[in-house]
Design an enzyme around this catalytic site. Structure first.
Site, PDB file in Angstrom:
ATOM      1  CG  ASN A   1      -1.030  -0.563   7.005  1.00 22.41           C
ATOM      2  OD1 ASN A   1      -0.154  -1.377   7.234  1.00 22.41           O
ATOM      3  ND2 ASN A   1      -2.068  -0.399   7.791  1.00 22.41           N
TER       4      ASN A   1
ATOM      5  NE  ARG B   1      42.606  47.764  -7.332  1.00 21.27           N
ATOM      6  CZ  ARG B   1      42.929  48.950  -6.823  1.00 21.27           C
ATOM      7  NH1 ARG B   1      43.575  49.858  -7.564  1.00 21.27           N
ATOM      8  NH2 ARG B   1      42.647  49.240  -5.582  1.00 21.27           N
TER       9      ARG B   1
ATOM     10  CE  LYS C   1       4.249  -1.800   6.220  1.00 21.41           C
ATOM     11  NZ  LYS C   1       2.849  -2.182   6.437  1.00 21.41           N
TER      12      LYS C   1
ATOM     13  NE  ARG D   1      -2.062  -2.308   3.193  1.00 21.14           N
ATOM     14  CZ  ARG D   1      -2.470  -2.757   4.388  1.00 21.14           C
ATOM     15  NH1 ARG D   1      -3.578  -2.277   4.924  1.00 21.14           N
ATOM     16  NH2 ARG D   1      -1.768  -3.659   5.059  1.00 21.14           N
TER      17      ARG D   1
ATOM     18  CD  GLN E   1       7.522 -14.254   6.171  1.00 23.44           C
ATOM     19  OE1 GLN E   1       7.724 -13.047   6.321  1.00 23.44           O
ATOM     20  NE2 GLN E   1       6.300 -14.771   6.229  1.00 23.44           N
TER      21      GLN E   1
ATOM     22  N   GLY F   1      -7.309  -5.288  12.354  1.00 20.44           N
ATOM     23  CA  GLY F   1      -8.019  -6.465  12.822  1.00 20.44           C
ATOM     24  C   GLY F   1      -8.867  -6.093  14.030  1.00 20.44           C
TER      25      GLY F   1
ATOM     26  CG  ASN G   1      38.013  26.251  -3.093  1.00 17.56           C
ATOM     27  OD1 ASN G   1      37.419  26.731  -4.050  1.00 17.56           O
ATOM     28  ND2 ASN G   1      37.457  25.369  -2.293  1.00 17.56           N
ATOM     29  CE1 TYR G   2      38.449  20.613  -8.092  1.00 15.72           C
ATOM     30  CE2 TYR G   2      36.816  21.693  -9.481  1.00 15.72           C
ATOM     31  CZ  TYR G   2      37.499  20.552  -9.111  1.00 15.72           C
ATOM     32  OH  TYR G   2      37.242  19.368  -9.734  1.00 15.72           O
TER      33      TYR G   2
ATOM     34  CD  GLU H   1      -6.181  -9.256  10.366  1.00 14.38           C
ATOM     35  OE1 GLU H   1      -5.742  -8.253   9.774  1.00 14.38           O
ATOM     36  OE2 GLU H   1      -6.065  -9.408  11.601  1.00 14.38           O
TER      37      GLU H   1
HETATM   38  C1  UD1 Z   1      -1.759  -6.661  11.068  1.00 13.85           C
HETATM   39  C2  UD1 Z   1      -2.689  -7.565  11.886  1.00 13.85           C
HETATM   40  C3  UD1 Z   1      -3.921  -6.774  12.270  1.00 13.85           C
HETATM   41  C4  UD1 Z   1      -3.521  -5.555  13.074  1.00 13.85           C
HETATM   42  C5  UD1 Z   1      -2.484  -4.717  12.300  1.00 13.85           C
HETATM   43  C6  UD1 Z   1      -1.914  -3.664  13.254  1.00 13.85           C
HETATM   44  C7  UD1 Z   1      -2.381  -9.836  11.063  1.00 13.85           C
HETATM   45  C8  UD1 Z   1      -2.952 -10.945  10.260  1.00 13.85           C
HETATM   46  N1  UD1 Z   1      -3.057  -8.720  11.105  1.00 13.85           N
HETATM   47  O1  UD1 Z   1      -2.453  -6.308   9.868  1.00 13.85           O
HETATM   48  O2  UD1 Z   1      -4.808  -7.592  13.073  1.00 13.85           O
HETATM   49  O3  UD1 Z   1      -4.657  -4.768  13.369  1.00 13.85           O
HETATM   50  O4  UD1 Z   1      -1.393  -5.520  11.853  1.00 13.85           O
HETATM   51  O5  UD1 Z   1      -1.081  -2.763  12.588  1.00 13.85           O
HETATM   52  O6  UD1 Z   1      -1.330 -10.003  11.634  1.00 13.85           O
HETATM   53  N2  UD1 Z   1       4.991  -9.133   7.639  1.00 13.85           N
HETATM   54  C9  UD1 Z   1       5.973 -10.097   7.531  1.00 13.85           C
HETATM   55  N3  UD1 Z   1       5.752 -11.202   6.786  1.00 13.85           N
HETATM   56  C10 UD1 Z   1       4.579 -11.412   6.118  1.00 13.85           C
HETATM   57  C11 UD1 Z   1       3.573 -10.427   6.253  1.00 13.85           C
HETATM   58  C12 UD1 Z   1       3.804  -9.303   7.009  1.00 13.85           C
HETATM   59  O7  UD1 Z   1       7.046  -9.957   8.125  1.00 13.85           O
HETATM   60  O8  UD1 Z   1       4.453 -12.456   5.465  1.00 13.85           O
HETATM   61  C13 UD1 Z   1       5.258  -7.926   8.454  1.00 13.85           C
HETATM   62  C14 UD1 Z   1       5.165  -6.627   7.684  1.00 13.85           C
HETATM   63  O9  UD1 Z   1       6.413  -6.248   7.165  1.00 13.85           O
HETATM   64  C15 UD1 Z   1       4.660  -5.660   8.743  1.00 13.85           C
HETATM   65  C16 UD1 Z   1       3.900  -6.527   9.725  1.00 13.85           C
HETATM   66  O10 UD1 Z   1       4.275  -7.854   9.454  1.00 13.85           O
HETATM   67  O11 UD1 Z   1       5.713  -5.029   9.418  1.00 13.85           O
HETATM   68  C17 UD1 Z   1       2.394  -6.372   9.590  1.00 13.85           C
HETATM   69  O12 UD1 Z   1       1.996  -6.702   8.281  1.00 13.85           O
HETATM   70  P1  UD1 Z   1       0.844  -5.913   7.551  1.00 13.85           P
HETATM   71  O13 UD1 Z   1       0.660  -6.523   6.214  1.00 13.85           O
HETATM   72  O14 UD1 Z   1       1.077  -4.468   7.627  1.00 13.85           O
HETATM   73  O15 UD1 Z   1      -0.413  -6.341   8.463  1.00 13.85           O
HETATM   74  P2  UD1 Z   1      -1.778  -5.564   8.599  1.00 13.85           P
HETATM   75  O16 UD1 Z   1      -2.624  -5.886   7.435  1.00 13.85           O
HETATM   76  O17 UD1 Z   1      -1.545  -4.151   8.907  1.00 13.85           O
HETATM   77 CA    CA Z   2       0.216  -2.862   9.118  1.00 14.12          CA
END
Ligand code: UD1
Ligand code: CA
Length: 452
Positions: free
Chosen positions: A224, A436, A21, A14, A73, A140, A382-383, A155
């Site tokens: 986000n 001069r 991000k 997003r 991951q 969520g 200077n240059y 969610e």
């Molecule tokens: C998540 C929560 C939501 C909460 C919100 C708060 C879940 C399923 N949902 O949603 O309930 O209200 O955060 O801000 O957890 N990330 C990984 N690996 C992945 C996916 C995400 O490391 O496979 C990391 C992202 O980089 C980020 C964080 O997890 O820093 C949250 O991911 P994001 O996609 O922003 O979750 P939200 O949809 O905001």
């Molecule tokens: Ca988030």
């Protein structure tokens, strides 16, 4: 004992950005750096950062932060999947795991301490941070019983219209008894709207889980998109400015002023409108900065004024006046009680005390003694097109208007440089130097027929 895990593997679709991000900057520090700073005072036994999307860039950006462990991951299948990656690393661990999303940069350490305390006192299997938001869009939703025991987290994309009305949201900060989380992690399912393995599903598979409500909902703002990034910046700025005003700094127009949280200000500093203070800047008592100034990674001594000017990587000593429209850069050091005035640029230049460079000058790679007067339009050349060269100017020396000092060159003490001179050779103490053409006046020129 607590281990911390920070989720930083997501792309952040997003944001519509090539930059991951969590590396987006909020007031001079990346989002994930801010999260790490918040957890460090808890002295966790391990700090694990889960990286994935552009992992190398994310790791490189955090190289300077000590004691981080990176866990990869490689495909991002959701927050639950991200935490699954910890299983081999935390085998046999029996303490608590504090999990934070890497995009929640405004959290306070005290909030985490409170969460941990309640988690341990109540001996919960998990304790999560929640907030009540008037506009809970995107988060969520958390459903609790009357005793703050969490029943369900849904969610937004999976919510029924009725569930969507719930304003209690999941902040993305969780404390788990690791042993219990480890048991349920392998069994997560991705049967939801986003086809992801949700960490929030693991929450409701252990018991008991308690929700702790955050006092200041602004802390849990998750970033986000760029709108939320700007809102977070506004909140951060308000915090920083309030802190300095309480500490005795006057900020005439907070709305047009920005201050990084790495800046230090002393009491009775006055910040005029449209002023921006960045990086490792220190401003000492009695100084007045602005209007319209940018100070970055610089030290400003007591009772200095800086007006409509840019100062980067430089030092200004007590009682000096800078501007309007001056530019100090490249490790410049202005001594005490100097004046650096209109349209003057100083680069890697050291001015001795009581020295004036009042108008239209460029001094680069130079040093002056004390009580020097640099005349209007004096330029150090200077240059030579290949290398930069030094200019040295002794005490009490005065350069005339529009003189050019061709470096490398040394002017001694008490030297006078005549206006319009181009100086190419060193000048000893006490001399007047004129370089001069003598003026030639040809009388009755017009009568010879060249004029009209
Ligand atoms: C998540 C929560 C939501 C909460 C919100 C708060 C879940 C399923 N949902 O949603 O309930 O209200 O955060 O801000 O957890 N990330 C990984 N690996 C992945 C996916 C995400 O490391 O496979 C990391 C992202 O980089 C980020 C964080 O997890 O820093 C949250 O991911 P994001 O996609 O922003 O979750 P939200 O949809 O905001
Ligand atoms: Ca988030």
């Amino acid at each position: 004992m607590v281990v911390v895990a920070i989720l930083a593997a997501g792309r952040g679709t997003r944001m519509k950005s090539n930059l991951p991000k969590v590396l987006h900057s909020l007031g001079g520090k990346s989002l994930v750096e801010r999260v790490i700073e918040t957890v460090q005072p808890l002295s966790p036994s391990r700090q694990m950062v889960i990286v994935g999307y552009q992992a190398e860039e994310v790791k490189a950006a955090m190289l300077a932060i000590p004691d981080l462990e990176f866990v990869e991951q490689s495909v991002q299948l959701g927050t639950g999947h991200a935490i699954q990656q910890l299983l081999p690393y935390l085998e046999g661990y029996s303490g608590d795991l504090l999990i934070l999303n890497g995009d929640v940069p405004l959290l306070r350490t005290e909030t985490l301490q409170n969460l941990l305390r309640i988690h341990q006192e109540k001996q919960n299997a998990a304790t999560i941070l929640t907030a009540y938001l008037s506009n809970p869009k995107g988060y969520g939703r958390v459903f609790c019983d009357d005793h703050s025991i969490v029943q369900q987290i849904v969610e937004e994309k999976d919510c029924t219209p009725a569930q969507r009305q719930n304003c209690c949201i999941n902040a993305g900060v969780y404390c788990f008894r690791w042993q219990e989380l480890a048991k349920v992690l392998p069994h997560l399912q991705a049967n939801n709207a986003q086809r992801e393995y949700y960490l929030t599903d693991a929450v409701t598979q252990v018991s008991p889980v308690m929700a702790v409500n955050v006092e200041d909902y602004q802390e849990i703002l998750g970033i986000n998109d760029r709108l939320q990034l700007a809102s977070a910046y506004e909140i951060l700025q308000r915090r920083i400015k309030e802190k300095w005003m309480v500490a005795g700094v006057t900020i005439i127009d907070p709305a047009s002023t920005t201050i990084d949280d790495t800046v230090e200000l002393q009491p009775d500093v006055i910040i005029e409108p449209q002023t921006h203070l960045r990086g490792n800047t220190i401003i000492k008592t009695g100084s007045r900065i602005g209007p319209g100034s940018l100070i970055e990674n610089s030290q400003i001594g007591e009772n200095v004024t800086v007006m409509y000017s840019v100062v980067t990587d430089s030092i200004v000593q007590v009682g000096s006046r800078i501007g309007p429209y001056a530019h100090l850069r490249g490790h410049t050091e202005v001594g005490s009680k100097c004046r650096v005035g209109n349209f003057v640029e100083l680069k890697n230049t050291k001015l001795g005390e009581h020295t004036n460079v009042a108008h239209l000058s460029y001094l680069g790679d130079s040093t002056t003694g004390k009580q020097v007067n640099i005349g209007a339009g004096t330029i150090t050349a200077n240059y030579d097109g290949v290398k930069k060269h030094q200019t040295k100017i002794g005490d009490r020396t005065k350069t005339g208007s529009n003189s050019v000092l061709v470096a490398p060159i040394t002017l001694g003490n008490d030297v006078y440089v005549a206006a319009g001179s181009t100086i190419t050779e060193d000048v000893p103490d006490g001399c007047l130097v004129i370089a001069r053409q003598r003026q030639v006046v040809k009388p009755e020129w017009q009568q010879k027929g060249t004029g009209e």
